[in-house]
Design a protein around this motif. Structure first.
Motif, PDB file in Angstrom:
ATOM      1  N   THR B   9      38.604  47.772  39.247  1.00 28.40           N
ATOM      2  CA  THR B   9      38.401  46.447  39.826  1.00 28.40           C
ATOM      3  C   THR B   9      37.144  46.498  40.693  1.00 28.40           C
ATOM      4  OG1 THR B   9      39.707  46.832  41.837  1.00 28.40           O
ATOM      5  CG2 THR B   9      40.898  46.024  39.895  1.00 28.40           C
ATOM      6  N   ALA B  10      36.580  45.320  40.966  1.00 33.66           N
ATOM      7  CA  ALA B  10      35.307  45.283  41.688  1.00 33.66           C
ATOM      8  C   ALA B  10      35.222  44.045  42.560  1.00 33.66           C
ATOM      9  CB  ALA B  10      34.146  45.298  40.692  1.00 33.66           C
ATOM     10  N   LEU B  46      36.401  27.741  42.274  1.00 28.52           N
ATOM     11  CA  LEU B  46      37.779  27.751  42.780  1.00 28.52           C
ATOM     12  C   LEU B  46      38.793  27.745  41.636  1.00 28.52           C
ATOM     13  CD1 LEU B  46      37.542  25.326  45.826  1.00 28.52           C
ATOM     14  CD2 LEU B  46      38.185  27.750  45.888  1.00 28.52           C
ATOM     15  N   ALA B  47      38.429  27.131  40.511  1.00 31.75           N
ATOM     16  CA  ALA B  47      39.354  27.066  39.374  1.00 31.75           C
ATOM     17  C   ALA B  47      39.651  28.454  38.821  1.00 31.75           C
ATOM     18  CB  ALA B  47      38.757  26.178  38.273  1.00 31.75           C
ATOM     19  N   ASP B  48      38.768  29.427  39.081  1.00 30.97           N
ATOM     20  CA  ASP B  48      39.001  30.792  38.602  1.00 30.97           C
ATOM     21  C   ASP B  48      39.987  31.564  39.475  1.00 30.97           C
ATOM     22  OD1 ASP B  48      37.063  30.952  36.378  1.00 30.97           O
ATOM     23  OD2 ASP B  48      35.582  30.609  37.966  1.00 30.97           O
ATOM     24  N   VAL B  49      40.178  31.129  40.726  1.00 32.05           N
ATOM     25  CA  VAL B  49      40.986  31.905  41.674  1.00 32.05           C
ATOM     26  C   VAL B  49      42.476  31.717  41.379  1.00 32.05           C
ATOM     27  CG1 VAL B  49      41.604  32.222  44.106  1.00 32.05           C
ATOM     28  CG2 VAL B  49      39.216  31.711  43.471  1.00 32.05           C
ATOM     29  N   ASP B  50      43.161  32.799  41.004  1.00 27.64           N
ATOM     30  CA  ASP B  50      44.616  32.705  40.791  1.00 27.64           C
ATOM     31  C   ASP B  50      45.395  33.638  41.708  1.00 27.64           C
ATOM     32  OD1 ASP B  50      43.876  35.008  39.521  1.00 27.64           O
ATOM     33  OD2 ASP B  50      44.761  34.508  37.574  1.00 27.64           O
ATOM     34  N   TYR B  96      45.867  46.466  42.327  1.00 26.13           N
ATOM     35  CA  TYR B  96      47.039  46.685  41.461  1.00 26.13           C
ATOM     36  C   TYR B  96      47.326  45.444  40.614  1.00 26.13           C
ATOM     37  CZ  TYR B  96      48.179  50.452  44.802  1.00 26.13           C
ATOM     38  OH  TYR B  96      48.166  51.552  45.611  1.00 26.13           O
ATOM     39  N   LEU B  97      47.307  44.277  41.251  1.00 30.44           N
ATOM     40  CA  LEU B  97      47.681  43.037  40.554  1.00 30.44           C
ATOM     41  C   LEU B  97      46.659  42.673  39.475  1.00 30.44           C
ATOM     42  CD1 LEU B  97      48.914  41.112  43.700  1.00 30.44           C
ATOM     43  CD2 LEU B  97      50.320  41.598  41.693  1.00 30.44           C
ATOM     44  N   LEU B  98      45.381  42.872  39.786  1.00 32.89           N
ATOM     45  CA  LEU B  98      44.331  42.599  38.797  1.00 32.89           C
ATOM     46  C   LEU B  98      44.458  43.560  37.624  1.00 32.89           C
ATOM     47  CD1 LEU B  98      41.317  42.102  41.236  1.00 32.89           C
ATOM     48  CD2 LEU B  98      42.148  40.364  39.617  1.00 32.89           C
ATOM     49  N   ASP B  99      44.654  44.840  37.937  1.00 37.13           N
ATOM     50  CA  ASP B  99      44.710  45.852  36.887  1.00 37.13           C
ATOM     51  C   ASP B  99      45.926  45.656  35.993  1.00 37.13           C
ATOM     52  OD1 ASP B  99      43.506  48.317  35.779  1.00 37.13           O
ATOM     53  OD2 ASP B  99      45.449  49.177  36.325  1.00 37.13           O
ATOM     54  N   ALA B 100      47.016  45.165  36.595  1.00 33.18           N
ATOM     55  CA  ALA B 100      48.240  44.915  35.813  1.00 33.18           C
ATOM     56  C   ALA B 100      48.130  43.634  34.988  1.00 33.18           C
ATOM     57  CB  ALA B 100      49.436  44.822  36.758  1.00 33.18           C
ATOM     58  N   GLY B 101      47.100  42.833  35.247  1.00 32.27           N
ATOM     59  CA  GLY B 101      46.947  41.578  34.519  1.00 32.27           C
ATOM     60  C   GLY B 101      47.757  40.439  35.098  1.00 32.27           C
ATOM     61  N   ALA B 102      48.364  40.647  36.258  1.00 34.31           N
ATOM     62  CA  ALA B 102      49.156  39.582  36.888  1.00 34.31           C
ATOM     63  C   ALA B 102      48.255  38.462  37.393  1.00 34.31           C
ATOM     64  CB  ALA B 102      49.982  40.152  38.041  1.00 34.31           C
ATOM     65  N   ILE B 103      47.049  38.813  37.816  1.00 34.08           N
ATOM     66  CA  ILE B 103      46.042  37.824  38.209  1.00 34.08           C
ATOM     67  C   ILE B 103      44.700  38.251  37.601  1.00 34.08           C
ATOM     68  CG2 ILE B 103      47.175  37.095  40.355  1.00 34.08           C
ATOM     69  CD1 ILE B 103      45.276  38.968  41.889  1.00 34.08           C
ATOM     70  N   ASP B 104      43.766  37.299  37.562  1.00 33.90           N
ATOM     71  CA  ASP B 104      42.439  37.602  37.007  1.00 33.90           C
ATOM     72  C   ASP B 104      41.332  37.533  38.061  1.00 33.90           C
ATOM     73  OD1 ASP B 104      43.235  37.999  34.312  1.00 33.90           O
ATOM     74  OD2 ASP B 104      43.474  35.825  34.099  1.00 33.90           O
ATOM     75  N   CYS B 105      41.590  36.815  39.150  1.00 32.95           N
ATOM     76  CA  CYS B 105      40.548  36.651  40.161  1.00 32.95           C
ATOM     77  C   CYS B 105      41.200  36.523  41.538  1.00 32.95           C
ATOM     78  CB  CYS B 105      39.709  35.415  39.852  1.00 32.95           C
ATOM     79  SG  CYS B 105      38.450  35.082  41.091  1.00 32.95           S
ATOM     80  N   ALA B 106      40.885  37.457  42.416  1.00 31.31           N
ATOM     81  CA  ALA B 106      41.474  37.474  43.754  1.00 31.31           C
ATOM     82  C   ALA B 106      40.456  36.998  44.777  1.00 31.31           C
ATOM     83  CB  ALA B 106      41.930  38.890  44.110  1.00 31.31           C
ATOM     84  N   LEU B 107      40.915  36.110  45.652  1.00 32.44           N
ATOM     85  CA  LEU B 107      40.098  35.685  46.786  1.00 32.44           C
ATOM     86  C   LEU B 107      40.752  36.232  48.052  1.00 32.44           C
ATOM     87  CD1 LEU B 107      37.965  33.886  48.258  1.00 32.44           C
ATOM     88  CD2 LEU B 107      39.683  32.046  48.181  1.00 32.44           C
ATOM     89  N   ALA B 212      34.973  34.719  56.681  1.00 37.45           N
ATOM     90  CA  ALA B 212      34.520  35.720  55.720  1.00 37.45           C
ATOM     91  C   ALA B 212      35.371  35.609  54.467  1.00 37.45           C
ATOM     92  CB  ALA B 212      34.644  37.125  56.312  1.00 37.45           C
ATOM     93  N   ALA B 213      34.775  35.966  53.337  1.00 33.90           N
ATOM     94  CA  ALA B 213      35.518  35.937  52.072  1.00 33.90           C
ATOM     95  C   ALA B 213      34.903  36.912  51.086  1.00 33.90           C
ATOM     96  CB  ALA B 213      35.505  34.525  51.470  1.00 33.90           C
ATOM     97  N   ILE B 214      35.760  37.541  50.285  1.00 29.50           N
ATOM     98  CA  ILE B 214      35.287  38.323  49.144  1.00 29.50           C
ATOM     99  C   ILE B 214      36.082  37.914  47.905  1.00 29.50           C
ATOM    100  CG2 ILE B 214      34.456  40.309  50.472  1.00 29.50           C
ATOM    101  CD1 ILE B 214      36.994  41.806  49.741  1.00 29.50           C
ATOM    102  N   VAL B 215      35.467  38.128  46.749  1.00 28.76           N
ATOM    103  CA  VAL B 215      36.086  37.808  45.471  1.00 28.76           C
ATOM    104  C   VAL B 215      36.163  39.094  44.657  1.00 28.76           C
ATOM    105  CG1 VAL B 215      35.915  36.422  43.369  1.00 28.76           C
ATOM    106  CG2 VAL B 215      35.075  35.506  45.544  1.00 28.76           C
ATOM    107  N   MET B 216      37.349  39.339  44.070  1.00 25.15           N
ATOM    108  CA  MET B 216      37.545  40.540  43.245  1.00 25.15           C
ATOM    109  C   MET B 216      37.990  40.154  41.845  1.00 25.15           C
ATOM    110  SD  MET B 216      39.612  43.210  45.735  1.00 25.15           S
ATOM    111  CE  MET B 216      40.018  44.367  44.407  1.00 25.15           C
ATOM    112  N   THR B 217      37.558  40.965  40.901  1.00 23.20           N
ATOM    113  CA  THR B 217      38.058  40.811  39.543  1.00 23.20           C
ATOM    114  C   THR B 217      38.044  42.183  38.872  1.00 23.20           C
ATOM    115  OG1 THR B 217      37.856  39.515  37.506  1.00 23.20           O
ATOM    116  CG2 THR B 217      35.804  40.236  38.524  1.00 23.20           C
ATOM    117  N   ARG B 218      38.472  42.226  37.585  1.00 23.60           N
ATOM    118  CA  ARG B 218      38.435  43.516  36.888  1.00 23.60           C
ATOM    119  C   ARG B 218      36.986  43.869  36.557  1.00 23.60           C
ATOM    120  NH1 ARG B 218      43.102  41.198  35.254  1.00 23.60           N
ATOM    121  NH2 ARG B 218      42.048  39.994  33.618  1.00 23.60           N
TER     122      ARG B 218
END
Lengths: 125, 379
Positions: B9-10, B46-50, B96-107, B212-218
């Motif tokens: 994840t990154a 924002l539509a990408d954030v799940d 963990y959640l991104l890698d498991a595929g439970a979410i695709d984009c974390a804010l 402050a904010a960061i965005v993570m995805t796989r």
């Protein structure tokens, strides 16, 4: 019934007793009071009398602007093992040092709850 | 180790807003604007954030409030309240959640307007009946007790804590976003108004606003995005106590354990870290965390920081934004440590850029040295 920690702690102090919670099975005391034995989970908690002897583990002076006065806040390691936050009284806050032997006494401010403070131990070096 | 998705994840966007004084903005406004900037940097919307990971300083249901503010319906809403370390733990859980595929984009976001709204550090915790009779200044007195014990146990001196404050200020002077940039001398430090022994004014963090904010995805998806991805190599956390009276040893924090596991997950050691961000709510924090995270042996931290060793041009780059002591401290600083690490790894830091920074560590601290969480990032 499990003990009622906060209520019973204050009741003991109000009646002039400084008591610690302990694991009924082993007699090992803990602080602050809890309804179950920390790290174990047993409901068999008893109150045992504290000796009132302790050693200053750490200490700081809280500086206040006049007309308030500076005061001490300390961590005291009790002879029985547990560590508690308290205040060392009867001595200038600047003279409280780590390692100092101290003795407990109960303070009961008017309109408030009783609590435990410490004074330098008699005959301490 | 297979218990962490190392590098899979990154962080793909990072934003800040209002990190000094931001009158007229609510906490959610500040976090919202930082969010918009982080998403724009990533080329996401924002539509990408799940997955929403949020901590509000005073609203215990802040995660829900912020989802509403953003106008999104996240699948995961994490309202973690472990204090200033919450954000490092959010990175771990998001991985963990991104890698498991439970979410695709974390804010992961935070905002506070404490300085403009209250003018002081806002206390958000319940008074403890076994502490309050003694009138500690919470959390300051607890950190002062740890510092007093450290100085006693290791024969350290106030001047050595002063080195931490001076280094933070010297970095802040290189950072246009830092709030406190006036020169600070050792005489200034030692002559400052005492607050709680051994701390004077300059041992204590700033009180600011900030979002402050960061965005993570796989990472596989991150390669297609706008910004250069910063990979999450490892993350780990540990809680040792809540109140200072229950901290087993006031000179050793649970960062020793969070750090040990984060390094193992990342497959690196302290020697591989090019730039270090540690949550410096007080000067003693930096000393304790440099020891507990393996940059020097226990008891050597005060000597380690002497002679400008962690200042610009020193042997180890620490808190290059100026830290909580001189850059910004809107109540919970952990996310700002992560963002400075990301910016260093992307080479965006201008005058304070650490040459060829490849690996960064961002460490969060919550409560009174209570909750420790370590994240290791690489470009």
């Amino acid at each position: 019934m499990p003990i009622q920690p906060d209520l019973e702690w204050h009741q003991h102090l109000a009646e002039g007793r400084f008591m610690l919670c302990a694991d009924a099975a082993t007699g090992v005391p803990f602080y602050p009071p809890r309804a179950i034995v920390p790290g174990k989970g047993s409901e068999d908690v008893v109150w045992i009398p504290a000796s009132g002897r302790g050693t200053v583990y750490s200490s700081t002076t809280v500086y206040k602007r006049l007309p308030e006065t500076n005061y001490n806040v300390a961590l005291v390691d009790l002879a029985e093992g547990p560590r508690m936050m308290s205040r060392i009284e009867g001595i200038d806050p600047a003279d409280v040092v780590i390692g100092m032997a101290v003795t407990a006494r109960i303070e009961w401010p008017e309109g408030g709850d009783p609590f435990v403070v410490f004074v330098p131990a008699e005959g301490a070096e | 180790m297979t218990d962490f998705p190392r590098g899979r994840t990154a962080i793909v966007g990072a934003g800040t807003f209002g990190t000094g004084r931001a009158p007229g903005y609510s906490a959610s406004d500040l976090a919202g604007i930082a969010t918009a900037r982080a998403l724009a940097e990533a080329g996401l919307t924002l539509a990408d954030v799940d997955g929403l990971f949020f901590c509000h300083g005073t609203d215990t249901l802040g995660g829900l409030s912020f989802a509403q503010y953003l106008g999104i319906q996240p699948k995961v809403t994490d309202n973690n309240r472990t204090g200033g370390s919450a954000f490092q733990t959010m990175v771990e859980n998001a991985a963990y959640l991104l890698d498991a595929g439970a979410i695709d984009c974390a804010l992961i976001a935070y905002g506070s307007n404490q300085a403009s709204a209250a003018g002081k550090l806002v206390n958000t915790v319940q008074p403890n009946p076994y502490e309050s009779p003694y009138r500690p200044m919470t959390p300051l007195t607890s950190y002062a007790l740890a510092a007093q014990r450290y100085l006693h146990q290791y024969g350290a001196r106030r001047e050595q804590l002063g080195e931490v404050a001076l280094a933070a200020r010297a970095w802040a002077q290189l950072n246009p976003e830092a709030y406190a940039r006036d020169p600070l001398s050792m005489d200034d430090y030692l002559g400052a108004r005492p607050i709680n022994d051994p701390f004077g004014k300059y041992d204590c963090c700033l009180v600011t606003d900030g979002g402050a904010a960061i965005v993570m995805t796989r990472t596989d998806r991150a390669r297609d995005l706008k910004a250069r991805p910063v990979r999450v190599l490892g993350a780990a956390a540990e809680t040792s106590h809540r109140e200072i009276m229950c901290m087993p040893d006031l000179t050793t924090t649970a960062a020793r354990e969070s750090g040990r596991r984060a390094y193992a997950r990342a497959g690196i050691s302290a020697a591989d870290v090019d730039v270090v961000m540690v949550y410096d709510a007080f000067t003693i924090n930096t000393v304790l965390f440099l020891e507990d995270l393996g940059f020097c042996p226990k008891g050597e931290g005060a000597r380690f920081v002497e002679g400008g060793a962690i200042a610009p041009g020193g042997r180890l780059a620490v808190n290059t934004n100026g830290g909580g002591l001189s850059c910004t401290h809107p109540g919970m600083y952990g996310l700002f440590a992560l963002i400075e690490a990301v910016r260093q790894l992307r080479g965006e830091c201008g005058d304070r850029q650490v040459a060829d920074a490849q690996v960064a560590l961002a460490h969060g601290n919550g409560g009174v040295l209570s909750s420790q969480a370590t994240v290791i990032l690489a470009r």
